[in-house]
Design a protein around this motif. Structure first.
Motif, PDB file in Angstrom:
ATOM      1  N   ALA A 631       0.937  -1.198   0.126  1.00 33.92           N
ATOM      2  CA  ALA A 631       0.021   0.048   0.016  1.00 33.92           C
ATOM      3  C   ALA A 631       0.796   1.246  -0.066  1.00 33.92           C
ATOM      4  CB  ALA A 631      -0.866  -0.009   1.168  1.00 33.92           C
ATOM      5  N   LYS A 632       1.946   1.025   0.825  1.00 29.13           N
ATOM      6  CA  LYS A 632       3.021   2.259   0.663  1.00 29.13           C
ATOM      7  C   LYS A 632       3.674   2.554  -0.501  1.00 29.13           C
ATOM      8  CE  LYS A 632       6.790   4.230   3.274  1.00 29.13           C
ATOM      9  NZ  LYS A 632       7.932   4.138   4.610  1.00 29.13           N
ATOM     10  N   ALA A 633       3.926   1.413  -1.203  1.00 26.01           N
ATOM     11  CA  ALA A 633       4.601   1.635  -2.525  1.00 26.01           C
ATOM     12  C   ALA A 633       3.443   2.121  -3.748  1.00 26.01           C
ATOM     13  CB  ALA A 633       5.151  -0.037  -2.958  1.00 26.01           C
ATOM     14  N   VAL A 634       2.536   1.703  -3.466  1.00 23.44           N
ATOM     15  CA  VAL A 634       1.155   2.208  -4.450  1.00 23.44           C
ATOM     16  C   VAL A 634       1.124   3.451  -4.244  1.00 23.44           C
ATOM     17  CG1 VAL A 634      -0.950   2.171  -5.317  1.00 23.44           C
ATOM     18  CG2 VAL A 634       0.080   0.002  -4.563  1.00 23.44           C
ATOM     19  N   MET A 635       0.778   4.007  -2.951  1.00 25.07           N
ATOM     20  CA  MET A 635       1.029   5.481  -2.490  1.00 25.07           C
ATOM     21  C   MET A 635       1.924   6.175  -3.053  1.00 25.07           C
ATOM     22  SD  MET A 635       0.689   6.958   1.435  1.00 25.07           S
ATOM     23  CE  MET A 635      -0.396   5.783   1.922  1.00 25.07           C
ATOM     24  N   ASN A 636       3.209   5.638  -3.273  1.00 22.41           N
ATOM     25  CA  ASN A 636       4.357   6.433  -3.558  1.00 22.41           C
ATOM     26  C   ASN A 636       4.722   6.245  -5.092  1.00 22.41           C
ATOM     27  OD1 ASN A 636       4.914   7.618  -1.006  1.00 22.41           O
ATOM     28  ND2 ASN A 636       5.824   5.873  -0.398  1.00 22.41           N
ATOM     29  N   MET A 637       3.958   5.702  -6.067  1.00 22.82           N
ATOM     30  CA  MET A 637       4.157   5.357  -7.219  1.00 22.82           C
ATOM     31  C   MET A 637       3.975   6.364  -8.157  1.00 22.82           C
ATOM     32  SD  MET A 637       0.733   3.031  -8.267  1.00 22.82           S
ATOM     33  CE  MET A 637      -0.677   3.693  -8.850  1.00 22.82           C
ATOM     34  N   ALA A 638       4.375   6.527  -9.360  1.00 26.52           N
ATOM     35  CA  ALA A 638       4.269   7.717 -10.130  1.00 26.52           C
ATOM     36  C   ALA A 638       2.913   8.425 -10.422  1.00 26.52           C
ATOM     37  CB  ALA A 638       4.978   7.284 -11.601  1.00 26.52           C
ATOM     38  N   SER A 703      -3.952   2.246  -0.056  1.00 27.10           N
ATOM     39  CA  SER A 703      -3.025   3.335  -0.873  1.00 27.10           C
ATOM     40  C   SER A 703      -3.571   4.834  -0.857  1.00 27.10           C
ATOM     41  CB  SER A 703      -2.686   2.683  -2.018  1.00 27.10           C
ATOM     42  OG  SER A 703      -3.927   2.744  -3.163  1.00 27.10           O
ATOM     43  N   ALA A 704      -4.824   4.900  -0.902  1.00 25.65           N
ATOM     44  CA  ALA A 704      -5.640   5.990  -1.167  1.00 25.65           C
ATOM     45  C   ALA A 704      -5.402   6.586  -2.558  1.00 25.65           C
ATOM     46  CB  ALA A 704      -5.201   7.162  -0.206  1.00 25.65           C
ATOM     47  N   ARG A 705      -5.125   5.703  -3.536  1.00 28.90           N
ATOM     48  CA  ARG A 705      -5.070   6.215  -4.979  1.00 28.90           C
ATOM     49  C   ARG A 705      -5.942   5.558  -5.923  1.00 28.90           C
ATOM     50  NH1 ARG A 705       0.600   7.463  -5.902  1.00 28.90           N
ATOM     51  NH2 ARG A 705      -0.028   8.017  -8.163  1.00 28.90           N
ATOM     52  N   LEU A 711      -8.876   8.111 -14.299  1.00 33.16           N
ATOM     53  CA  LEU A 711      -8.097   8.822 -15.183  1.00 33.16           C
ATOM     54  C   LEU A 711      -7.407   8.157 -16.453  1.00 33.16           C
ATOM     55  CD1 LEU A 711      -5.886  10.856 -12.649  1.00 33.16           C
ATOM     56  CD2 LEU A 711      -7.790  11.854 -14.172  1.00 33.16           C
ATOM     57  N   ASN A 712      -6.916   6.931 -16.179  1.00 34.60           N
ATOM     58  CA  ASN A 712      -6.282   6.179 -17.342  1.00 34.60           C
ATOM     59  C   ASN A 712      -6.316   4.623 -16.673  1.00 34.60           C
ATOM     60  OD1 ASN A 712      -4.551   4.854 -18.990  1.00 34.60           O
ATOM     61  ND2 ASN A 712      -3.548   6.905 -19.468  1.00 34.60           N
ATOM     62  N   PRO A 713      -7.093   3.836 -16.801  1.00 38.47           N
ATOM     63  CA  PRO A 713      -7.334   2.596 -16.110  1.00 38.47           C
ATOM     64  C   PRO A 713      -5.944   1.682 -16.489  1.00 38.47           C
ATOM     65  CG  PRO A 713      -9.307   3.244 -17.418  1.00 38.47           C
ATOM     66  CD  PRO A 713      -8.537   4.096 -17.848  1.00 38.47           C
ATOM     67  N   GLN A 714      -5.691   1.642 -17.718  1.00 43.03           N
ATOM     68  CA  GLN A 714      -4.528   0.796 -17.914  1.00 43.03           C
ATOM     69  C   GLN A 714      -3.121   1.247 -17.353  1.00 43.03           C
ATOM     70  OE1 GLN A 714      -5.087  -2.214 -19.717  1.00 43.03           O
ATOM     71  NE2 GLN A 714      -3.068  -2.640 -18.493  1.00 43.03           N
ATOM     72  N   PHE A 716      -2.681   3.082 -14.637  1.00 47.10           N
ATOM     73  CA  PHE A 716      -2.969   2.874 -13.332  1.00 47.10           C
ATOM     74  C   PHE A 716      -2.664   1.298 -12.674  1.00 47.10           C
ATOM     75  CE2 PHE A 716      -5.548   1.375  -9.219  1.00 47.10           C
ATOM     76  CZ  PHE A 716      -4.920   2.583  -8.484  1.00 47.10           C
ATOM     77  N   MET A 717      -3.339   0.340 -13.608  1.00 44.41           N
ATOM     78  CA  MET A 717      -3.204  -1.081 -13.463  1.00 44.41           C
ATOM     79  C   MET A 717      -1.768  -1.480 -13.426  1.00 44.41           C
ATOM     80  SD  MET A 717      -6.825  -2.827 -14.524  1.00 44.41           S
ATOM     81  CE  MET A 717      -6.216  -2.511 -16.488  1.00 44.41           C
ATOM     82  N   ASP A 718      -1.047  -0.962 -14.532  1.00 45.03           N
ATOM     83  CA  ASP A 718       0.256  -1.423 -14.929  1.00 45.03           C
ATOM     84  C   ASP A 718       1.117  -0.537 -13.506  1.00 45.03           C
ATOM     85  OD1 ASP A 718      -0.289  -2.981 -16.905  1.00 45.03           O
ATOM     86  OD2 ASP A 718       0.081  -1.213 -18.248  1.00 45.03           O
ATOM     87  N   ASN A 719       0.865   0.635 -13.215  1.00 46.11           N
ATOM     88  CA  ASN A 719       1.779   1.161 -12.427  1.00 46.11           C
ATOM     89  C   ASN A 719       1.615   0.560 -10.996  1.00 46.11           C
ATOM     90  OD1 ASN A 719       2.869   2.954 -13.951  1.00 46.11           O
ATOM     91  ND2 ASN A 719       1.564   4.597 -13.325  1.00 46.11           N
ATOM     92  N   ALA A 720       0.434  -0.045 -10.309  1.00 44.49           N
ATOM     93  CA  ALA A 720       0.192  -0.531  -9.363  1.00 44.49           C
ATOM     94  C   ALA A 720       0.724  -1.994  -9.180  1.00 44.49           C
ATOM     95  CB  ALA A 720      -1.472  -0.542  -9.204  1.00 44.49           C
ATOM     96  N   VAL A 721       0.767  -2.651 -10.402  1.00 46.76           N
ATOM     97  CA  VAL A 721       1.315  -4.052 -10.454  1.00 46.76           C
ATOM     98  C   VAL A 721       3.012  -3.868 -10.317  1.00 46.76           C
ATOM     99  CG1 VAL A 721       2.080  -5.820 -12.198  1.00 46.76           C
ATOM    100  CG2 VAL A 721      -0.210  -5.134 -11.952  1.00 46.76           C
ATOM    101  N   THR A 722       3.573  -2.765 -10.906  1.00 49.34           N
ATOM    102  CA  THR A 722       4.981  -2.532 -10.399  1.00 49.34           C
ATOM    103  C   THR A 722       5.305  -2.508  -9.140  1.00 49.34           C
ATOM    104  OG1 THR A 722       5.321  -1.709 -12.771  1.00 49.34           O
ATOM    105  CG2 THR A 722       6.866  -1.214 -11.418  1.00 49.34           C
TER     106      THR A 722
END
Length: 880
Positions: A631-638, A703-705, A711-714, A716-722
């Motif tokens: 959750a912290k990693a997703v919170m800080n992702m791009a 993550s609160a994101r 905004l951009n489903p694909q 967001f999902m790819d960034n969250a996976v990373t």
């Protein structure tokens, strides 16, 4: 408006001299002769004047050698390659001017009078004819009004060839190769109007000097034989892209021409979509049919380990795009290939969607092309404002592959605007309304743009291939309008033309080229930029040499790096230009040899018998801790950005290393009106991470994101996976444990089965002391740090044995396999040292590299007397 020509361009004079000096020693009085054509048993005869050469082949070869030495041309030939001579001149540097002026010089110096210019296409034929017309006054002034006749061959007027043969003035005939390459051509058949002679005999008897324009298009056996059948005194071959350089006497390649300012400087404005993977993208690239099957090649978005990427796949009727895309949710309903129509080049899907070759569904294709038009208009208006006071007309050229995109017809046959014309007018009105441009062009919008297209019998524009009779008329119109288009008082600024007609365009004041193809362009980059490379002229027809003015902007639907790479490869292939370090000689490859008997060396076995075992790993982690970390990693992702169309403009530079670019500007355009279908987010992330849906949902909620999904489903999902994978791997690595897999070992024969061939470079280490390693000759390395490390291992008295671990020695980890760098044994020690990485002190490890090293440490902990060292930069750090 009348174009002016500069007779003192040194490089053009050198190119002319390179040809005229071939005949040095030929007497002026010996350059022509009278001949007679007679029919056996006939009373009639035809008299004429022809070219005559008195020099021997040996004299010609001596002259060629001197010319090549003067022009710094390296040749391995030891004798003349026939009477064929090549001149290499980059597009836009005045190739046609050079060979036309060479005709006058050859006549002046040696008395040669008969010249045939052979061209490969209608477009080039019309261009040559136009150049003969507009240079005539210039050459008449230079050469004391010498008498000259020029004509284009017309199969309906073959009797004109009698005048060509009989005339005592300079005679120039322009002829298309296809007009005389076949036996059934009218020129090759007996003709009653010519007393039964074949028209070609009048050319053959005059022994013409044949100028071959773009000879790379005339290298087939049939075409070469046809040119030989003209009975030429010699052939002079002019091109920027020769296939064969017979007796090369002059070379002005693209790099030289660019560096010396003989052509415009090039800027590439790259316009591409970014983060646009939310629609069901399908592009039909081609349809293929054989006797047994019909297939289509399509491009789609595919799920991969690196996110969603575009891939081309071959399909047949019944194939499911959902499965081919690795189960992209967006293709789930109705994306099965229902029919492939080879006759019409089209496919139909079960959802009713029909695509013809080149057409695209989804992927922001229209938005990209709109933005390309906008960037072209913006660039045009900036130059128009800057060059107006200099009297320089600015032209922009749009190449399109479908005429209907610019002009269509209603049910009554009346012309209506296609989508490109509509977009252009809308965008132009927006741009010209800006304060900087609002009083720049005092014309109505319909006067500022027009199309040059071929027409049918009813006058309707149509798609053509570039070589039809309809194209013939269009090329004539383009050439006729050349001077008119250069006049600032002519309103037309923005020109739309069919891609197939691009050879006809060589207007010097084309400053922007934009290719709006819905299909993938097979056009070479050199051809694409070639239409706008010529130096510009002002309203008085005088050439402009200011580099700040002469800049061609190519608006391209591809990344700059791809454009530059393609351009560089073409220059290397077409011209043999060697960009140092980029082109390697196959003969320079060396085999890496292993020392004979190393496998029995006790020093090697001391290492190998300890580390040859395969291992497996197991991991343990707590789900609660994963949720917190992830959750912290997703919170800080791009940041999740909306889909955009991005423009990046770079100036092109030729360097010794290749083609380089300097950033000039960049910009983004958002398209808020685009709507997206929201995919099954949890299923997608689950397929990439193998976590439960519940765990994934908990991570995203904490993550609160989650709101950024809209905004951009694909993206967001790819960034969250990373981000989730990164947290998962960290946890797994922290608790990783290795164990040997029974007696499973790396077999010794792997050393023999995986021989290497390498290109020697500054990093390769040449082995001197073979007793200290397994290598006989070279150790392939990848950095100066590694090279110095190898040197130190060999020279150090403390090190007994060392070797670089082979690429197949790999340790399995949760984030991929890992290959440590070195194995080392010190004298008097049982302990073996393994080096994780050799890195410079200033080099930082990527997180994935650090995690792999941690796994390597856990792996080697299973072996006795083995020490694993983290990244080091020198041998001395091993004992520190």
């Amino acid at each position: 408006m009348k174009l002016h020509f500069d007779s003192n361009q040194e490089y053009q004079i050198e190119a002319i001299r390179a040809v005229t000096d071939i005949f040095e020693g030929q007497p002026l009085s010996g350059g022509d002769f009278e001949f007679s054509l007679t029919e056996t048993g006939a009373m009639l005869s035809e008299n004429g004047v022809g070219n005559r050469l008195t020099l021997t082949d040996e004299q010609i070869w001596e002259n060629v050698g001197r010319i090549q030495e003067r022009n710094d041309i390296k040749s391995e030939n030891t004798e003349l390659q026939g009477m064929h001579f090549s001149v290499e001149m980059e597009t836009g540097t005045g190739k046609t001017y050079v060979y036309l002026r060479t005709i006058y010089e050859l006549s002046k110096l040696y008395g040669f009078k008969k010249f045939v210019i052979v061209v490969p296409s209608i477009a080039i034929r019309e261009g040559v004819l136009k150049n003969l017309q507009i240079t005539n006054e210039h050459f008449q002034t230079l050469y004391d009004k010498v008498q000259i006749n020029f004509d284009v061959y017309d199969s309906k007027k073959v009797s004109n060839l009698r005048g060509f043969a009989a005339g005592n003035a300079i005679q120039i005939l322009v002829i298309n190769i296809d007009a005389f390459a076949k036996d059934e051509n009218i020129i090759n058949k007996p003709n009653d109007k010519l007393t039964g002679k074949r028209p070609i005999e009048f050319l053959q008897s005059s022994n013409p000097i044949v100028i071959v324009d773009e000879p790379q298009n005339m290298e087939t056996d049939i075409r070469k034989k046809a040119i030989e059948n003209l009975n030429p005194l010699c052939t002079l071959r002019y091109s920027a892209t020769h296939t064969n350089l017979y007796n090369l006497v002059y070379s002005l390649n693209p790099v030289k021409a660019y560096d010396l300012g003989f052509v415009k400087q090039i800027e590439v404005d790259s316009v591409v979509s970014e983060n646009a993977m939310n629609e069901a993208f399908v592009q039909l690239e081609r349809v293929s049919a054989t006797k047994t099957r019909i297939t289509a090649r399509i491009k789609i978005d595919c799920n991969t380990n690196k996110g969603v990427l575009k891939k081309s796949v071959t399909v047949k009727a019944g194939d499911d795009i959902f499965k081919l895309s690795n189960q992209r949710e967006i293709y789930k309903d109705g994306f099965i290939i229902d029919e492939i129509d080879a006759g019409n080049g089209a496919i139909t899907l079960t959802n009713g969607l029909m695509l013809s070759v080149g057409e695209t569904q989804g992927g922001m294709n229209d938005e990209v092309m709109k933005f390309m038009i906008r960037r072209t208009v913006e660039e045009h208006l900036k130059k128009e404002r800057g060059y107006k006071s200099k009297g320089i007309k600015v032209l922009s050229l749009f190449f399109i592959d479908r005429v209907k995109n610019y002009r269509e017809y209603d049910t009554n046959g009346n012309p209506v605007k296609g989508k490109f014309a509509g977009w252009f007018e809308e965008i132009f009105q927006q741009e010209v309304a800006k304060p900087a441009f609002n009083d720049l062009l005092p014309y109505t919008i319909d006067m500022l743009h027009n199309g040059y297209f071929s027409q049918d019998s009813k006058g309707r524009v149509k798609d053509t291939g570039g070589e039809s009779q309809a194209d013939d008329d269009t090329y004539k119109l383009i050439m006729q309008d050349k001077e008119k288009l250069l006049d600032p008082d002519t309103p037309l600024r923005f020109i739309f033309s069919h891609s197939a007609l691009r050879e006809g365009w060589d207007n010097p004041n084309v400053f922007q080229i934009c290719t709006l193809n819905e299909t993938k362009s097979e056009l070479k980059k050199r051809q694409e930029i070639g239409r706008g490379l010529r130096l510009s002229v002002n309203q008085n027809g005088q050439r402009i040499f200011d580099r700040n003015v002469n800049k061609l902007t190519v608006v391209a639907n591809e990344r700059y790096e791809d454009f530059a790479r393609a351009l560089q490869n073409e220059i290397q292939e077409d011209c043999g230009v060697d960009f140092t370090g980029r082109v390697k000689n196959r003969g320079d490859r060396q085999k890496v040899t292993l020392r004979k008997g190393f496998e029995a060396d006790p020093k090697f076995l001391q290492i190998w018998e300890k580390i040859r075992f395969h291992t497996r790993y197991r991991v343990e982690y707590k789900t609660d801790e994963l949720i917190i970390r992830a959750a912290k990693a997703v919170m800080n992702m791009a940041e999740t950005r909306k889909p955009t169309v991005k423009s990046t403009k770079k100036r092109v530079f030729f360097t010794k290393e290749g083609i380089d670019g300097q950033l000039v500007s960049d910009s983004l355009d958002d398209y808020d009106e685009i709507g997206f279908e929201i995919p099954d987010m949890l299923a997608y992330i689950q397929s990439k991470t193998e976590l439960t849906r519940h765990t994934i949902l908990e991570i995203l909620k904490k993550s609160a994101r989650l709101n950024e999904l809209l905004l951009n489903p694909q993206l967001f999902m790819d960034n969250a996976v990373t981000a989730i994978k990164s947290a998962l791997y960290e946890l797994m690595v922290d608790g990783i444990k290795y164990e040997k897999i029974g007696d499973k070992i790396y077999e010794m024969k792997l050393f023999e089965d995986n021989e290497l061939e390498i290109y020697l470079d500054q990093f390769t280490f040449a082995v001197n002391n073979r007793d200290k390693t397994i290598y006989e000759n070279f150790i392939p390395l990848e950095s100066s740090v590694e090279n110095q490390f190898a040197r130190d291992c060999e020279s150090s008295e403390n090190i007994e044995f060392y070797f670089k671990l082979p690429f197949w020695f790999r340790i399995k980890t949760p984030i991929g396999t890992y290959n440590p760098d070195w194995a080392i044994v010190f004298k008097g020690e049982k302990k073996i040292y393994f080096v994780a990485e050799t890195k410079g002190k200033a080099q930082e490890l990527r997180p994935s590299e650090q995690m792999k090293i941690t796994c390597g440490e856990a792996h080697f902990a299973q072996f006795e007397d083995v020490s694993f060292k983290g990244p080091i930069s020198s041998v001395s750090e091993l004992t520190a």
